[in-house]
Scaffold this motif. Structure first.
Motif, mmCIF file in Angstrom:
data_model
loop_
_atom_site.group_PDB
_atom_site.id
_atom_site.type_symbol
_atom_site.label_atom_id
_atom_site.label_comp_id
_atom_site.label_asym_id
_atom_site.label_seq_id
_atom_site.Cartn_x
_atom_site.Cartn_y
_atom_site.Cartn_z
ATOM 1 N N SER A 163 0.830 -1.201 0.000
ATOM 2 C CA SER A 163 0.000 0.000 0.000
ATOM 3 C C SER A 163 0.866 1.254 0.000
ATOM 4 O O SER A 163 2.078 1.202 0.227
ATOM 5 N N TYR A 168 -1.426 2.574 9.299
ATOM 6 C CA TYR A 168 -2.714 1.935 9.079
ATOM 7 C C TYR A 168 -3.192 1.154 10.294
ATOM 8 O O TYR A 168 -2.431 0.482 10.971
ATOM 9 N N TYR A 176 -3.185 -0.851 -3.682
ATOM 10 C CA TYR A 176 -2.024 -1.727 -3.520
ATOM 11 C C TYR A 176 -1.220 -1.764 -4.817
ATOM 12 O O TYR A 176 -1.783 -1.658 -5.911
ATOM 13 N N HIS A 186 3.905 0.758 5.672
ATOM 14 C CA HIS A 186 3.043 0.331 4.573
ATOM 15 C C HIS A 186 2.249 -0.901 4.991
ATOM 16 O O HIS A 186 2.755 -1.756 5.727
#
Length: 227
Positions: A163, A168, A176, A186
């Motif tokens: 990503s 996150y 992606y 990521h």
């Protein structure tokens, strides 16, 4: 004599009976009363709670993030949509108490990789989420390979989607890529073999090598929470 036979028998039998009925100890192993399955395409978690005794005081689902306590009855199912990074189930009954993880925290492990294709510049991932450093030219999918182009460092995924950079709590559905410039943290999506979601975090950058942390969520299959 006959009048005393039955009461004396009860006095002899009662202590062992009570010992078997009342454990009175907290168990550290899996209790077998909390079962978790992903739902809503892996974005939520469905928890089934079953009763172990007729008499109970409370069943609690406790999450560390956000900090919350949910009291539920036995023989029921609840669905949680919050991005918990761990969940603990607790049961307290009249003579029984247990505690066990429903969803364990994702474990981030450190790895040092080189930045040349003929060196140990790849992280190979197996279907259980175990990772090892290998030569990029010998790596087998799914893997992440790292290369340096100018002053920028790129990661190339084979069987692994990457990503955009960020922090996150839940893996996104879109956005992606197979190749991406590394920047901070990521989300990762393993699509080769068993699907898994995880994350990678850049720790330190050196002229010829890179230090990263990597971890996957594999205790509840398909769950996209990566906090």
């Amino acid at each position: 004599m006959k009048r005393w036979y039955f009461p004396l028998f009860l006095l002899f039998f009662l202590p062992s009976c009570l010992k078997n009925l009342c454990i009175g100890e907290r168990l550290t192993e899996t209790c077998g009363i909390f079962k978790a399955q992903p739902t809503n395409d892996g974005k939520a978690i469905s928890i089934s709670i079953s009763k172990v005794e007729d008499d109970y005081n409370s069943i609690t689902i406790r999450g560390s993030y956000p900090d919350t306590v949910i009291h539920v009855r036995d023989d029921t199912t609840i669905v949680l949509n919050q991005p918990f990074y761990d969940l603990i189930g607790e049961m307290d009954t009249k003579c029984y108490s247990c505690q066990d993880y429903i969803l364990r925290p994702v474990v981030m492990n450190p790895y040092m990789v080189k930045l040349h294709d003929t060196s140990y510049n790849a992280l190979e991932i197996d279907t259980s989420g175990n990772i090892k450093v290998v030569k990029g030219i010998l790596a087998k999918a799914p893997y992440l390979k790292f290369v340096k182009i100018g002053s920028d460092i790129y990661t190339i995924g084979n069987g692994v989607k990457i990503s955009n950079g960020g922090s996150y709590e839940i893996a996104p559905d879109t956005g992606y890529y197979d190749t991406l410039m590394l920047s901070g943290e990521h989300a990762l999506w393993v699509i080769s073999g068993v699907q898994m979601f995880g994350k990678i975090r850049v720790v330190s950058v050196y002229p010829e090598s890179l230090s990263v942390e990597l971890g996957f969520r594999n205790d509840v299959k398909g769950l996209k929470w990566i906090k």
